[in-house]
Design a protein around this motif. Structure first.
Motif, PDB file in Angstrom:
ATOM      1  N   TRP A   1      -0.673   0.004  12.384  1.00 55.13           N
ATOM      2  CA  TRP A   1      -0.140   0.398  11.074  1.00 55.13           C
ATOM      3  C   TRP A   1      -0.479  -0.650  10.016  1.00 55.13           C
ATOM      4  CZ3 TRP A   1       3.405  -1.821   7.709  1.00 55.13           C
ATOM      5  CH2 TRP A   1       3.908  -0.983   6.709  1.00 55.13           C
ATOM      6  N   LYS A   2      -0.869  -0.175   8.801  1.00 57.59           N
ATOM      7  CA  LYS A   2      -1.169  -1.095   7.684  1.00 57.59           C
ATOM      8  C   LYS A   2      -0.293  -0.755   6.483  1.00 57.59           C
ATOM      9  CE  LYS A   2      -4.802  -3.623   9.020  1.00 57.59           C
ATOM     10  NZ  LYS A   2      -5.056  -2.990  10.273  1.00 57.59           N
ATOM     11  N   PRO A   3       0.220  -1.776   5.755  1.00 60.07           N
ATOM     12  CA  PRO A   3       1.083  -1.486   4.605  1.00 60.07           C
ATOM     13  C   PRO A   3       0.269  -0.914   3.449  1.00 60.07           C
ATOM     14  CG  PRO A   3       0.704  -3.843   4.816  1.00 60.07           C
ATOM     15  CD  PRO A   3       0.057  -3.195   6.007  1.00 60.07           C
ATOM     16  N   THR A   4       0.930  -0.032   2.664  1.00 55.36           N
ATOM     17  CA  THR A   4       0.270   0.468   1.459  1.00 55.36           C
ATOM     18  C   THR A   4       0.951  -0.103   0.227  1.00 55.36           C
ATOM     19  OG1 THR A   4       1.701   2.394   1.653  1.00 55.36           O
ATOM     20  CG2 THR A   4      -0.566   2.650   2.404  1.00 55.36           C
ATOM     21  N   LYS A   5       2.249  -0.440   0.337  1.00 54.75           N
ATOM     22  CA  LYS A   5       3.024  -0.946  -0.788  1.00 54.75           C
ATOM     23  C   LYS A   5       3.506  -2.324  -0.362  1.00 54.75           C
ATOM     24  CE  LYS A   5       6.771   0.627  -3.695  1.00 54.75           C
ATOM     25  NZ  LYS A   5       8.018   1.330  -3.720  1.00 54.75           N
ATOM     26  N   THR A   6       3.341  -3.342  -1.216  1.00 57.28           N
ATOM     27  CA  THR A   6       3.624  -4.683  -0.732  1.00 57.28           C
ATOM     28  C   THR A   6       4.782  -5.378  -1.433  1.00 57.28           C
ATOM     29  OG1 THR A   6       1.890  -5.475  -2.194  1.00 57.28           O
ATOM     30  CG2 THR A   6       1.298  -5.166   0.119  1.00 57.28           C
ATOM     31  N   THR A   7       5.437  -4.696  -2.394  1.00 56.35           N
ATOM     32  CA  THR A   7       6.579  -5.362  -3.034  1.00 56.35           C
ATOM     33  C   THR A   7       7.854  -4.558  -2.818  1.00 56.35           C
ATOM     34  OG1 THR A   7       5.928  -4.281  -5.075  1.00 56.35           O
ATOM     35  CG2 THR A   7       5.347  -6.612  -4.843  1.00 56.35           C
ATOM     36  N   LEU A   8       8.982  -5.301  -2.783  1.00 59.20           N
ATOM     37  CA  LEU A   8      10.274  -4.661  -2.605  1.00 59.20           C
ATOM     38  C   LEU A   8      10.835  -4.254  -3.955  1.00 59.20           C
ATOM     39  CD1 LEU A   8      11.674  -7.228  -0.072  1.00 59.20           C
ATOM     40  CD2 LEU A   8      11.313  -4.804   0.396  1.00 59.20           C
ATOM     41  N   ALA A   9      11.662  -3.236  -3.975  1.00 56.78           N
ATOM     42  CA  ALA A   9      12.294  -2.807  -5.220  1.00 56.78           C
ATOM     43  C   ALA A   9      13.208  -3.903  -5.743  1.00 56.78           C
ATOM     44  CB  ALA A   9      13.102  -1.543  -4.959  1.00 56.78           C
ATOM     45  N   LYS A  10      13.361  -3.964  -7.069  1.00 54.66           N
ATOM     46  CA  LYS A  10      14.203  -5.008  -7.666  1.00 54.66           C
ATOM     47  C   LYS A  10      15.526  -4.415  -8.157  1.00 54.66           C
ATOM     48  CE  LYS A  10      10.772  -8.378  -8.742  1.00 54.66           C
ATOM     49  NZ  LYS A  10      10.310  -9.416  -9.658  1.00 54.66           N
TER      50      LYS A  10
END
Ligand code: CUK
Ligand code: CUA
Length: 763
Positions: A647-656
């Motif tokens: 599996w590879k990430p597509t989104k790399t930031t967490l919601a703020k």
């Protein structure tokens, strides 16, 4: 040390007010209560003798067999309050026993022929002895159904070892210890071939079926049984029953009785009368008298044969070398109990109305003189009953077990059929008093009452039935432990205690002051081996190591944080999580579980535990602390992420969350207020002699640890604020407050402790 905090202060004050309010309503007098609850003077007296006010402690601690639960029940006397269940032969979820890898290793020692056994028929607990007196160091208990003995260390009340008997198929006459716990005795019950997995037809009972008495060597320093130095004395198929070891003058000898010297083989389906008829046909069975010191020498001299790798002293050798003697005993007896001075051996007749008191001196005299009335079919010398008896006393119907008083020559015997306890004088041979108990007493127990130094005071009748005693809970009733005051001439019944965990055959009770359990482990200890745990790490050393298909986590626990907070694995990985509880504060246990993977650990202060499982299901699995350890216990969690392979990430930031400068300022204000609370607590603690209280010193150290983490977090929130990253600034400031809260909680606990334990002002 610097500051302390906060919020629990108002909570504590509120709790105090609650108590004061309750006192104001209670206008009832003692007389009112007696009337309302229909209590007699006698009831009040009994209540006053058992009631242990809040904050006070029991005088004695009882360890009761948990019967079919395979556990041990610990309760206080005279309050009869249950203090603990100890997982022994079966899993115990609260303690993580059987749910973490370290305790599973102990349970696995109890496998038989590789098979997992998830129950136990525990019968007889025994406390380790020094010079025949309880020393409070170890507890042993047997499993009748699956012949096993367990070792429990009373420093932490944990099971450390289970040994399987390699030559028996069942056992009953254990666990009983010799005078200095040199050996733990375990006698077989139902005869079977000693080779164990070998079949012989019942028609070969006399030739091929055997009983025996195993002497398990105990290494006190290691706290473990040493199988290689243990041995079994082979015995005829007489159905050996209970045992007891000699003490004082009879040290070096031991006694085991039997109840089917008939060697009867039933089989009602083949037209033969049943076992119960055949095994009680004759008037006498055999008391086995064994010189275990001599047996030990013979085993060391190579006179034992090996069966299943275990030393077995053959009957011929035991008979010829003066290790084993028999004495007739009436009739299908049950208990055998050696008097505190080691001079007498008391046998309960079960189907006879007498207790038979054998004299050790007379037995020795007969052996020395070579005065035997016969030999049994296996060549074992038989001493005449008359030549060995001191006296016989008619006690009542169904005498089973005997315990002793602090008063010389005074014994108590349970009468199963009569449902009574007989108090009697075994020197003079007369009955002194009797008390009726509820239905069908089995064992009974006086305080340290099977040791060389009985304490008297209380007796507990362990009754098999509870019938009408308690609020009904279905057809399966609890057992009934009845507390009896034996400090006066007349016995007085004080209290009925339902025991709900299985049939507790026997219990032992020790003066509470002799128990000295620890409150914390040396940091990084595997409690099941008592050795440093290879997976232990200290704060700051936490790491996750991924190697091939294995994810190995070296984590820590401290209020209210699990490090690490995220564990990532791929489907099919083996996940191994080692967790060290860094707390030093008393009772700061953290638990640990991972959703749906059936693992659980109880991690007491200082302990390191491993849980292991295969991450065989893709998904998101919260893991969390299972003990309500602090106000932020619910936040003590993390995520195990089990990802599909590759599996590879597509989104790399967490919601703020969108925190603002105002949020950050408010948090800073909260931090400053909390600091003021901490400062006041610190001022108090340092104004008294807190260093004289090791528990407080530990709490102060833990608090200081928390406070020492603040500068790092402070640097982070200040840097983020300078960069106008209010999100990060606010969160790191919140983290500063978290450290303060934990430190303050410890500080307040320390303060309360000091106030309650008479801390003194220092200059
Ligand atoms: S046995 Cu149960 S009442 Cu196993 Cu000690 Cu006598
Ligand atoms: Cu740690 Cu809850």
């Amino acid at each position: 040390m610097k500051p302390f905090t906060q919020r629990t202060v108002p909570l504590l004050i509120a709790a105090g007010m609650g108590l004061a309010a309750a006192a104001a309503w209670s206008a009832e007098t003692l007389q009112d209560v007696m009337k309302r609850r229909n209590l007699s003077q006698q009831d009040l007296l009994a209540a006053a003798k058992t009631y242990v006010p809040t904050g006070k402690r029991d005088e004695f601690v009882a360890f009761s067999s948990g019967g079919q639960s395979g556990q041990v029940i610990v309760y206080g006397i005279p309050s009869m309050r249950i203090l603990k269940y100890i997982g022994v032969f079966t899993p115990e979820p609260w303690q993580g026993y059987g749910y973490d890898a370290n305790s599973k290793a102990v349970l696995d020692q109890g496998r038989i022929d590789g098979k997992e056994i998830t129950w136990g028929d525990t019968h007889h607990p025994a406390i380790s002895e020094t010079n025949g007196k309880y020393d409070g160091q170890f507890l042993f208990i047997n499993d009748k159904a699956n012949p096993r003995i367990a070792v429990i260390d009373l420093r932490d009340f944990e099971t450390k070892q289970i040994v399987v008997n390699p030559v028996f198929k069942s056992e009953h006459g254990g666990a009983f210890v010799t005078e200095n716990t040199e050996y733990v005795i375990e006698a077989a019950q139902y005869p079977a071939p000693l080779e164990n997995k070998k079949f012989y037809p019942l028609e070969e009972m006399n030739e091929k079926y055997r009983g025996g008495i195993t002497y398990w060597k105990f290494d006190r320093k290691e706290g473990r049984i040493v199988p290689a130095e243990s041995f079994t004395i082979e015995a005829p198929p007489y159905w050996q029953d209970l045992s007891d070891a000699g003490k004082g003058p009879s040290h070096g000898w031991a006694f085991t009785n039997s109840f089917c010297a008939e060697r009867y083989v039933g089989g009602i389906e083949k037209g033969r009368p049943p076992y119960e008829a055949g095994c009680s046909a004759k008037d006498t069975d055999y008391l086995h008298v064994m010189n275990w010191k001599k047996a030990e020498e013979l085993v060391k001299a190579g006179k034992a044969k090996k069966i299943n790798g275990h030393n077995v002293l053959p009957i011929e050798v035991a008979a010829k070398e003066g290790v084993l003697f028999l004495i007739p005993e009436p009739k299908s007896p049950h208990g055998v109990d050696v008097s505190p001075d080691g001079k007498f051996i008391i046998v309960g007749g079960k189907l006879d109305t007498h207790a038979s008191v054998y004299s050790f001196d007379k037995i020795m005299a007969a052996i020395k003189a070579g005065k035997f009335e016969s030999k049994d079919p296996y060549g074992i010398p038989v001493i005449g009953m008359k030549d060995a008896l001191h006296t016989q006393v008619q006690l009542g119907l169904g005498p089973l077990h005997t315990q002793f008083d602090a008063k010389k020559c005074v014994a108590y015997t349970s009468l199963y059929v009569d449902s009574q306890v007989a108090k009697w004088d075994y020197c003079e041979g007369k009955v002194l008093d009797k008390i009726s108990v509820h239905y069908n007493i089995g064992h009974l127990m006086t305080m340290e009452g099977d040791s060389a130094d009985p304490q008297g005071r209380y007796l507990v009748a362990l009754n098999k039935l509870a019938i009408d005693r308690f609020v009904p809970v279905g057809p399966l009733h609890p057992q009934n432990h009845q507390l009896i005051d034996i400090s006066n001439d007349k016995m007085q019944l004080l209290y009925d205690m339902p025991l709900p965990l299985g049939e507790p055959h026997y219990a032992v009770a020790i003066s509470a002051s002799k128990l000295k359990p620890g409150v914390r482990y040396k940091v990084g200890t595997d409690s099941r081996t008592d050795k440093p745990h290879p997976g232990a790490v200290r704060a700051g050393e936490e790491k996750i190591v991924k190697k091939g298909n294995k994810v190995e986590v070296f984590g820590t626990l401290i209020r209210s944080h699990i490090t690490p907070e995220t564990i990532e694995a791929e489907v099919g990985d083996e996940v191994v999580i080692h967790l060290t509880n860094l707390e030093r504060a008393q009772d700061e246990t953290h638990g640990f579980t991972v959703s749906t993977y059936n693992v659980h650990a109880s991690v007491e202060p200082g302990k390191t535990v491993t849980v292991k499982f295969k991450a065989d299901k893709e998904g998101v699995y919260p893991y969390y602390c299972t003990e309500f350890c602090s106000a932020l216990h619910l936040e003590m969690m993390g995520y195990l992420l089990v990802k599909p392979k590759g599996w590879k990430p597509t989104k790399t930031t967490l919601a703020k969350a969108g925190y603002t400068e105002a949020d950050y300022k408010a948090t800073l204000k909260k931090v400053a207020d909390t600091q003021a609370v901490i400062d006041s607590v610190v001022a108090y603690i340092t104004s008294v002699n807190y260093k004289d209280f090791p528990d407080v010193v530990a709490m102060v150290e833990d608090a200081t640890d928390q406070l020492n983490k603040i500068p790092e977090a402070k640097k982070k929130h200040e840097a983020a604020a300078a960069a106008k990253d209010w999100e990060q600034a606010n969160l790191w400031a919140e983290q500063v407050w978290q450290y303060q809260v934990k430190a303050a909680d410890l500080g307040l606990r320390a303060k309360t402790y000091l106030e309650q334990n008479g801390a003194k002002k220092i200059k």
